[in-house]
Design an enzyme around this catalytic site. Sequence first.
Site, PDB file in Angstrom:
ATOM      1  N   LYS A  61      26.577  33.225  55.138  1.00 20.14           N
ATOM      2  CA  LYS A  61      27.657  33.088  55.967  1.00 20.14           C
ATOM      3  C   LYS A  61      28.076  34.330  56.337  1.00 20.14           C
ATOM      4  CE  LYS A  61      30.358  30.423  53.455  1.00 20.14           C
ATOM      5  NZ  LYS A  61      29.599  30.428  52.236  1.00 20.14           N
TER       6      LYS A  61
ATOM      7  N   ARG B  25      37.702  24.745  54.424  1.00 16.62           N
ATOM      8  CA  ARG B  25      36.991  24.436  53.281  1.00 16.62           C
ATOM      9  C   ARG B  25      37.389  23.086  52.736  1.00 16.62           C
ATOM     10  NH1 ARG B  25      34.282  29.312  49.846  1.00 16.62           N
ATOM     11  NH2 ARG B  25      34.439  30.398  51.843  1.00 16.62           N
TER      12      ARG B  25
ATOM     13  N   ARG C 159      23.122  40.102  44.934  1.00 13.76           N
ATOM     14  CA  ARG C 159      23.851  40.593  45.992  1.00 13.76           C
ATOM     15  C   ARG C 159      24.710  41.816  45.498  1.00 13.76           C
ATOM     16  NH1 ARG C 159      28.113  36.609  48.924  1.00 13.76           N
ATOM     17  NH2 ARG C 159      28.703  36.192  46.840  1.00 13.76           N
TER      18      ARG C 159
ATOM     19  N   ARG D 151      29.706  41.412  42.935  1.00 13.65           N
ATOM     20  CA  ARG D 151      31.109  40.409  42.782  1.00 13.65           C
ATOM     21  C   ARG D 151      31.128  39.830  41.540  1.00 13.65           C
ATOM     22  NH1 ARG D 151      31.474  36.925  48.348  1.00 13.65           N
ATOM     23  NH2 ARG D 151      32.114  35.321  46.854  1.00 13.65           N
TER      24      ARG D 151
ATOM     25  N   ARG E 120      31.509  27.092  41.476  1.00 15.01           N
ATOM     26  CA  ARG E 120      31.715  27.336  43.033  1.00 15.01           C
ATOM     27  C   ARG E 120      30.877  26.141  44.047  1.00 15.01           C
ATOM     28  NH1 ARG E 120      29.967  33.448  43.649  1.00 15.01           N
ATOM     29  NH2 ARG E 120      29.902  32.855  45.771  1.00 15.01           N
TER      30      ARG E 120
HETATM   31  P1  AP5 Z   1      25.982  35.825  51.849  1.00 17.46           P
HETATM   32  O1  AP5 Z   1      25.947  36.422  53.299  1.00 17.46           O
HETATM   33  O2  AP5 Z   1      26.922  37.045  51.245  1.00 17.46           O
HETATM   34  O3  AP5 Z   1      26.381  34.503  51.599  1.00 17.46           O
HETATM   35  P2  AP5 Z   1      27.872  33.556  51.920  1.00 17.46           P
HETATM   36  O4  AP5 Z   1      27.266  32.408  52.618  1.00 17.46           O
HETATM   37  O5  AP5 Z   1      28.820  34.578  52.593  1.00 17.46           O
HETATM   38  O6  AP5 Z   1      28.135  33.378  50.352  1.00 17.46           O
HETATM   39  P3  AP5 Z   1      29.451  33.778  49.614  1.00 17.46           P
HETATM   40  O7  AP5 Z   1      29.368  33.694  48.097  1.00 17.46           O
HETATM   41  O8  AP5 Z   1      30.385  34.980  50.181  1.00 17.46           O
HETATM   42  O9  AP5 Z   1      30.301  32.383  49.823  1.00 17.46           O
HETATM   43  P4  AP5 Z   1      31.442  31.726  49.347  1.00 17.46           P
HETATM   44  O10 AP5 Z   1      31.952  30.609  50.171  1.00 17.46           O
HETATM   45  O11 AP5 Z   1      31.224  31.370  47.649  1.00 17.46           O
HETATM   46  O12 AP5 Z   1      32.565  32.943  48.849  1.00 17.46           O
HETATM   47  P5  AP5 Z   1      33.704  33.517  49.825  1.00 17.46           P
HETATM   48  O13 AP5 Z   1      33.621  35.110  49.758  1.00 17.46           O
HETATM   49  O14 AP5 Z   1      33.792  32.928  51.180  1.00 17.46           O
HETATM   50  O15 AP5 Z   1      24.680  36.280  51.180  1.00 17.46           O
HETATM   51  C1  AP5 Z   1      24.335  36.029  49.955  1.00 17.46           C
HETATM   52  C2  AP5 Z   1      23.204  37.062  49.460  1.00 17.46           C
HETATM   53  O16 AP5 Z   1      22.092  36.391  50.016  1.00 17.46           O
HETATM   54  C3  AP5 Z   1      23.501  38.423  49.928  1.00 17.46           C
HETATM   55  O17 AP5 Z   1      22.835  39.258  48.972  1.00 17.46           O
HETATM   56  C4  AP5 Z   1      22.646  38.587  51.154  1.00 17.46           C
HETATM   57  O18 AP5 Z   1      21.903  39.853  51.448  1.00 17.46           O
HETATM   58  C5  AP5 Z   1      21.410  37.381  50.961  1.00 17.46           C
HETATM   59  N1  AP5 Z   1      20.866  36.695  52.096  1.00 17.46           N
HETATM   60  C6  AP5 Z   1      21.571  36.146  53.247  1.00 17.46           C
HETATM   61  N2  AP5 Z   1      20.893  35.560  54.089  1.00 17.46           N
HETATM   62  C7  AP5 Z   1      19.588  35.570  53.445  1.00 17.46           C
HETATM   63  C8  AP5 Z   1      18.371  35.151  53.909  1.00 17.46           C
HETATM   64  N3  AP5 Z   1      18.253  34.479  54.956  1.00 17.46           N
HETATM   65  N4  AP5 Z   1      17.038  35.668  52.992  1.00 17.46           N
HETATM   66  C9  AP5 Z   1      17.441  36.017  51.755  1.00 17.46           C
HETATM   67  N5  AP5 Z   1      18.482  36.668  51.547  1.00 17.46           N
HETATM   68  C10 AP5 Z   1      19.769  36.441  52.085  1.00 17.46           C
HETATM   69  O19 AP5 Z   1      34.896  32.960  49.065  1.00 17.46           O
HETATM   70  C11 AP5 Z   1      35.174  33.376  47.635  1.00 17.46           C
HETATM   71  C12 AP5 Z   1      36.349  32.752  46.795  1.00 17.46           C
HETATM   72  O20 AP5 Z   1      37.314  32.676  47.850  1.00 17.46           O
HETATM   73  C13 AP5 Z   1      35.983  31.223  46.763  1.00 17.46           C
HETATM   74  O21 AP5 Z   1      35.220  30.885  45.693  1.00 17.46           O
HETATM   75  C14 AP5 Z   1      37.221  30.610  46.813  1.00 17.46           C
HETATM   76  O22 AP5 Z   1      37.816  30.936  45.541  1.00 17.46           O
HETATM   77  C15 AP5 Z   1      38.020  31.380  47.771  1.00 17.46           C
HETATM   78  N6  AP5 Z   1      38.239  30.900  48.907  1.00 17.46           N
HETATM   79  C16 AP5 Z   1      37.600  31.353  50.259  1.00 17.46           C
HETATM   80  N7  AP5 Z   1      37.778  30.787  51.255  1.00 17.46           N
HETATM   81  C17 AP5 Z   1      38.622  29.649  50.795  1.00 17.46           C
HETATM   82  C18 AP5 Z   1      39.192  28.569  51.450  1.00 17.46           C
HETATM   83  N8  AP5 Z   1      39.068  28.422  52.860  1.00 17.46           N
HETATM   84  N9  AP5 Z   1      39.783  27.781  50.594  1.00 17.46           N
HETATM   85  C19 AP5 Z   1      40.186  27.818  49.412  1.00 17.46           C
HETATM   86  N10 AP5 Z   1      39.769  28.749  48.767  1.00 17.46           N
HETATM   87  C20 AP5 Z   1      38.836  29.725  49.570  1.00 17.46           C
HETATM   88 MG    MG Z   2      30.754  35.389  52.078  1.00 22.07          MG
END
Ligand code: AP5
Ligand code: MG
Length: 222
Positions: free
Chosen positions: A13, A87, A122, A155, A166
């Site tokens: 994402k 979410r 990552r 992270r 998660r």
């Molecule tokens: P990346 O693009 O970073 O993946 P992502 O989908 O953004 O993963 P996240 O871990 O950020 O999602 P998340 O939902 O757990 O965390 P968030 O920060 O939103 O890609 C991942 C890796 O793969 C990278 O190294 C990239 O280079 C590689 N990659 C990408 N695409 C690729 C491809 N096609 N091929 C190969 N490699 C690839 O949330 C964090 C925390 O915040 C949550 O756990 C929760 O506690 C809280 N939170 C956030 N939003 C909410 C909400 N709405 N409600 C409640 N709590 C929330």
């Molecule tokens: Mg992300």
Amino acid sequence: MKIILLGPPGSGKGTQSKLLINHYNIQIVSIGDILRSYKENNKLGKKIKEKISIGKLISDQLIIKIVKETFKKNNISKNFLLDGFPRTIDQAIALKEMKIKINYIIELIISDDDIIKRLNGRLIHLPSGRTYHTIYNPPKIKNKDDITGENLIFRDDDQVKVIKNRLVEYYKFHKPITNFYKKEAKLKNIKYCQINADSDIANVNKKIKNFLKKNKDQINNV
Ligand code: AP5
Ligand code: MG
């Protein structure tokens, strides 16, 4: 262009968001990046950090408040992309009640095994949220952000134990949201698309752009 990017942790994402907002010149609201910017030197920042570090979701009440404030503060109205929101079904309903219309829902699909591989390697640039991977998407200079040259970090929540929590959270809340948006799609209020995200970054990006191009002007509320 009002886009929501859905998908499990590590589905890409953040990576795709950054590419899309640059390509289409639209604004981004990344809840994860916003939450990580909270300082730990107060009660709220500490609580957020604690929840993230164990892989639990932050309360709907707080997230909805943050989203409302962000939209107001950054004057977000026309073209934007939401990464990491909604979410839960209550967040999706709150978004609708805010009268923020959405045109496109894009859901990235990927297996749990690939998620673990991606999150294990990552690296992120904390101030901007730019994401790299030690193997799949390495920075030009080891451990340095391509744009600013600043240090990259791992992270805290990218450890296998926390990733598993998660994923549990994700699967617990995900289905009602997709059902909600599938219903909206039937009413032709939005376009909903699932994209297989198991190919490389450029290929996934191409698939998303093709979907957006194909569906331009085909919905009620563009
Ligand atoms: P990346 O693009 O970073 O993946 P992502 O989908 O953004 O993963 P996240 O871990 O950020 O999602 P998340 O939902 O757990 O965390 P968030 O920060 O939103 O890609 C991942 C890796 O793969 C990278 O190294 C990239 O280079 C590689 N990659 C990408 N695409 C690729 C491809 N096609 N091929 C190969 N490699 C690839 O949330 C964090 C925390 O915040 C949550 O756990 C929760 O506690 C809280 N939170 C956030 N939003 C909410 C909400 N709405 N409600 C409640 N709590 C929330
Ligand atoms: Mg992300």
